[in-house]
Write an enzyme that holds these catalytic residues in place. Structure first.
Site, mmCIF file in Angstrom:
data_model
loop_
_atom_site.group_PDB
_atom_site.id
_atom_site.type_symbol
_atom_site.label_atom_id
_atom_site.label_comp_id
_atom_site.label_asym_id
_atom_site.label_seq_id
_atom_site.Cartn_x
_atom_site.Cartn_y
_atom_site.Cartn_z
ATOM 1 N N PRO A 3 4.655 -13.327 -8.294
ATOM 2 C CA PRO A 3 3.935 -12.312 -7.512
ATOM 3 C C PRO A 3 2.792 -11.701 -8.319
ATOM 4 C CG PRO A 3 6.328 -11.905 -7.529
ATOM 5 C CD PRO A 3 6.045 -12.943 -8.556
ATOM 6 N N ASN A 43 0.830 -1.199 0.000
ATOM 7 C CA ASN A 43 0.000 0.000 0.000
ATOM 8 C C ASN A 43 0.879 1.270 0.000
ATOM 9 O OD1 ASN A 43 -2.448 1.521 2.151
ATOM 10 N ND2 ASN A 43 -2.512 1.263 -0.032
ATOM 11 N N LYS A 81 1.766 -11.971 -1.897
ATOM 12 C CA LYS A 81 2.492 -11.142 -2.852
ATOM 13 C C LYS A 81 3.892 -10.816 -2.352
ATOM 14 C CE LYS A 81 3.787 -7.395 -5.159
ATOM 15 N NZ LYS A 81 4.889 -6.489 -4.771
#
Length: 302
Positions: free
Chosen positions: A257, A142, A240
DNA sequence: CGTCAGGTCTCTA
DNA sequence: TAGAGACCTGAC
């Protein structure tokens, strides 16, 4: 003149895609380098410890060693290093024993992947430090790419060890797990790591306790599935981040990923595909080709 | 100014 | 088991 006197460090396939034309105490020159392009290697998002300098060279620190590189066509100069370090460190770090030509050939049967592999052909999957890569991709969540680089640098500058000074400024090693533990959460938050501070500390505790040995995660007798599961026990590490760590620091080319970019690629070109299984044992390299291609396309670099 | 970024955790049905 | 929010911060 020297020629191909570096024995491949791993089981990857020769012949080498370069030859050394000069080596002295300070620099080493490779010529005839194939499938090696500094911009692709360092801008494809796998590494945040090398930066492009004003003069066009890339410089950074890896595994406690400083290096600056410059490329002109198929000639690459490894500067501020020596032949011994090249043999024992950089050859391995840049995956120079792996035949990317042959790997790309495997992808040539499918149009999208073929195009992506052609565009991204200078990419090499680096063999980075496990602990540093883990922290880097914990920080990536994020978050945006420029900021990840700044955070890695801030951590190194504040809690790492001074190494040298170059045209860019002072260079530091990435901090050890112990250094982060000693720093504590308030100090990590002061560097603007935000909610990821606690994640870094959980990783640091496990690393300091000996649970995150790089050799173990690279051990071929440990399945990728098990390695992913072990990494996921770290707070803030999901599928991920774990895949990135195993691909970019453990030579697990099968790791794939899937981030927002890859979700876009998959839904556009590979409907129904949700993981890397369809891409085979080198799915991670395919992922990097597709990811880099897609990201460059979107930012109009292509 | 808001929005959103190379996700993951937590909580809810 | 799946889906929505929350989350630090600062590029853009």
């Amino acid at each position: 003149m020297k020629k191909n006197d570096f024995a491949p460090a791993s089981t990857h396939s020769p012949p080498l895609s370069f030859r050394t034309v000069r080596a002295d105490d300070d620099a080493l020159v490779l010529s005839g380098v194939r499938r090696f392009r500094l911009r692709d290697i360092f801008e494809c998002g796998q590494c945040f410890s090398f930066r492009k300098m004003p003069d066009g060279a890339y410089a950074g620190v890896a595994r406690g060693h400083y290096l600056s590189l410059r490329q002109d066509g198929d000639t690459v100069v490894f500067a501020h290093t020596d032949e011994q370090t090249f043999r024992t460190l950089w050859y391995d770090y840049f995956d120079l024993g792996f035949d990317y030509e042959a790997c790309a050939e495997r992808f040539s049967g499918e149009p999208t992947l073929k195009k992506a592999a052609e565009f991204s052909k200078g990419i090499r999957i680096l063999h980075q430090d496990f602990w540093e890569t883990l922290c880097t991709f914990i920080l990536s969540q994020n978050n945006n790419i420029p900021r990840i680089g700044h955070l890695v640098e801030a951590l190194s500058r504040t809690f790492g060890t001074y190494l040298c000074t170059d045209g860019y400024g002072d260079r530091f090693t990435f901090p050890t797990p112990e250094a982060l533990l000693e720093a504590g959460e308030p100090a990590l938050r002061a560097l603007k790591t935000g909610f990821r501070a606690g994640y870094l500390l959980d990783a640091a505790e496990k690393a300091a306790g000996g649970a995150l040995n790089q050799k173990l995660f690279e051990d071929p007798s440990v399945s990728t599935e098990d390695a992913l599961r072990a990494l996921s026990r770290i707070r803030g590490v999901g599928p991920k981040v774990a895949s990135c760590v195993l691909l970019f620091s453990c030579r697990r080319y099968d790791c794939f990923p899937v981030d927002v970019w890859m979700k876009r690629v998959l839904s556009a070109y590979y409907p129904g595909v949700s993981d890397g299984k369809a891409f085979g044992p080198y799915a991670g390299i395919a992922q990097q080709y597709l990811f880099y291609y897609e990201r460059c396309r979107k930012s109009k670099m292509i």
